[in-house]
Design a protein around this motif. Sequence first.
Motif, PDB file in Angstrom:
ATOM      1  N   LEU A  26     -13.151  47.405   3.479  1.00  0.00           N
ATOM      2  CA  LEU A  26     -13.424  46.054   2.977  1.00  0.00           C
ATOM      3  C   LEU A  26     -14.587  45.414   3.725  1.00  0.00           C
ATOM      4  N   LYS A  27     -14.623  45.588   5.052  1.00  0.00           N
ATOM      5  CA  LYS A  27     -15.701  45.017   5.852  1.00  0.00           C
ATOM      6  C   LYS A  27     -17.053  45.624   5.470  1.00  0.00           C
ATOM      7  N   ALA A  28     -17.063  46.910   5.150  1.00  0.00           N
ATOM      8  CA  ALA A  28     -18.307  47.559   4.745  1.00  0.00           C
ATOM      9  C   ALA A  28     -18.761  47.067   3.367  1.00  0.00           C
ATOM     10  N   LYS A  29     -17.804  46.831   2.497  1.00  0.00           N
ATOM     11  CA  LYS A  29     -18.124  46.406   1.124  1.00  0.00           C
ATOM     12  C   LYS A  29     -18.495  44.932   1.053  1.00  0.00           C
ATOM     13  N   TYR A  30     -17.808  44.088   1.814  1.00  0.00           N
ATOM     14  CA  TYR A  30     -18.019  42.638   1.790  1.00  0.00           C
ATOM     15  C   TYR A  30     -18.482  42.172   3.162  1.00  0.00           C
ATOM     16  N   LYS A  31     -19.778  42.186   3.354  1.00  0.00           N
ATOM     17  CA  LYS A  31     -20.348  41.792   4.646  1.00  0.00           C
ATOM     18  C   LYS A  31     -19.910  40.379   5.008  1.00  0.00           C
ATOM     19  N   GLY A  32     -19.475  40.196   6.241  1.00  0.00           N
ATOM     20  CA  GLY A  32     -19.085  38.879   6.719  1.00  0.00           C
ATOM     21  C   GLY A  32     -17.635  38.514   6.469  1.00  0.00           C
ATOM     22  N   ILE A  33     -16.865  39.422   5.852  1.00  0.00           N
ATOM     23  CA  ILE A  33     -15.459  39.123   5.549  1.00  0.00           C
ATOM     24  C   ILE A  33     -14.642  38.878   6.815  1.00  0.00           C
ATOM     25  N   ASP A  34     -15.099  39.439   7.919  1.00  0.00           N
ATOM     26  CA  ASP A  34     -14.347  39.300   9.163  1.00  0.00           C
ATOM     27  C   ASP A  34     -14.779  38.098   9.996  1.00  0.00           C
ATOM     28  N   GLN A  35     -15.682  37.285   9.467  1.00  0.00           N
ATOM     29  CA  GLN A  35     -16.094  36.085  10.184  1.00  0.00           C
ATOM     30  C   GLN A  35     -14.966  35.060  10.155  1.00  0.00           C
ATOM     31  N   GLU A  36     -14.766  34.406  11.272  1.00  0.00           N
ATOM     32  CA  GLU A  36     -13.719  33.386  11.325  1.00  0.00           C
ATOM     33  C   GLU A  36     -14.136  32.130  10.580  1.00  0.00           C
ATOM     34  N   LYS A  37     -15.402  31.795  10.655  1.00  0.00           N
ATOM     35  CA  LYS A  37     -15.871  30.562  10.044  1.00  0.00           C
ATOM     36  C   LYS A  37     -16.937  30.886   9.013  1.00  0.00           C
ATOM     37  N   ILE A  38     -16.762  30.362   7.839  1.00  0.00           N
ATOM     38  CA  ILE A  38     -17.757  30.516   6.795  1.00  0.00           C
ATOM     39  C   ILE A  38     -18.407  29.154   6.596  1.00  0.00           C
ATOM     40  N   ASP A  39     -19.708  29.113   6.772  1.00  0.00           N
ATOM     41  CA  ASP A  39     -20.422  27.853   6.610  1.00  0.00           C
ATOM     42  C   ASP A  39     -20.646  27.558   5.135  1.00  0.00           C
ATOM     43  N   ILE A  40     -20.150  26.428   4.706  1.00  0.00           N
ATOM     44  CA  ILE A  40     -20.343  25.968   3.343  1.00  0.00           C
ATOM     45  C   ILE A  40     -21.327  24.811   3.419  1.00  0.00           C
ATOM     46  N   PRO A  41     -22.388  24.859   2.625  1.00  0.00           N
ATOM     47  CA  PRO A  41     -23.377  23.785   2.672  1.00  0.00           C
ATOM     48  C   PRO A  41     -22.739  22.424   2.366  1.00  0.00           C
ATOM     49  N   ASP A  42     -23.243  21.389   3.037  1.00  0.00           N
ATOM     50  CA  ASP A  42     -22.704  20.044   2.841  1.00  0.00           C
ATOM     51  C   ASP A  42     -22.768  19.595   1.394  1.00  0.00           C
ATOM     52  N   TRP A  43     -23.833  19.968   0.676  1.00  0.00           N
ATOM     53  CA  TRP A  43     -23.953  19.520  -0.711  1.00  0.00           C
ATOM     54  C   TRP A  43     -22.821  20.085  -1.570  1.00  0.00           C
TER      55      TRP A  43
END
Length: 76
Positions: A26-43
């Motif tokens: 899954l980590k290889a297929k979906y880069k960043g899936i193991d990040q604890e925090k996902i930055d969502i733009p303010d807009w």
Amino acid sequence: MKLQYISDSTGKTTGVYIPISEWNELKAKYKGIDQEKIDIPDWQKEEVKKRLDDFKNNAEQALDFDSAMDSIEKDL
């Protein structure tokens, strides 16, 4: 995928166990899936807040999924 569901003493599902080999796939297929925090733009956050407020103030105008899809398909 060989998931194992973890339940508490009342039977409520509280977690999921994923075998490490499948997690690595899954980590290889979906880069960043193991990040604890996902930055969502303010807009995007503001847009979601606006839409939630609009729904709360005009709930009677909201359509359920099937009705919305019917409406969209009529216009195609």
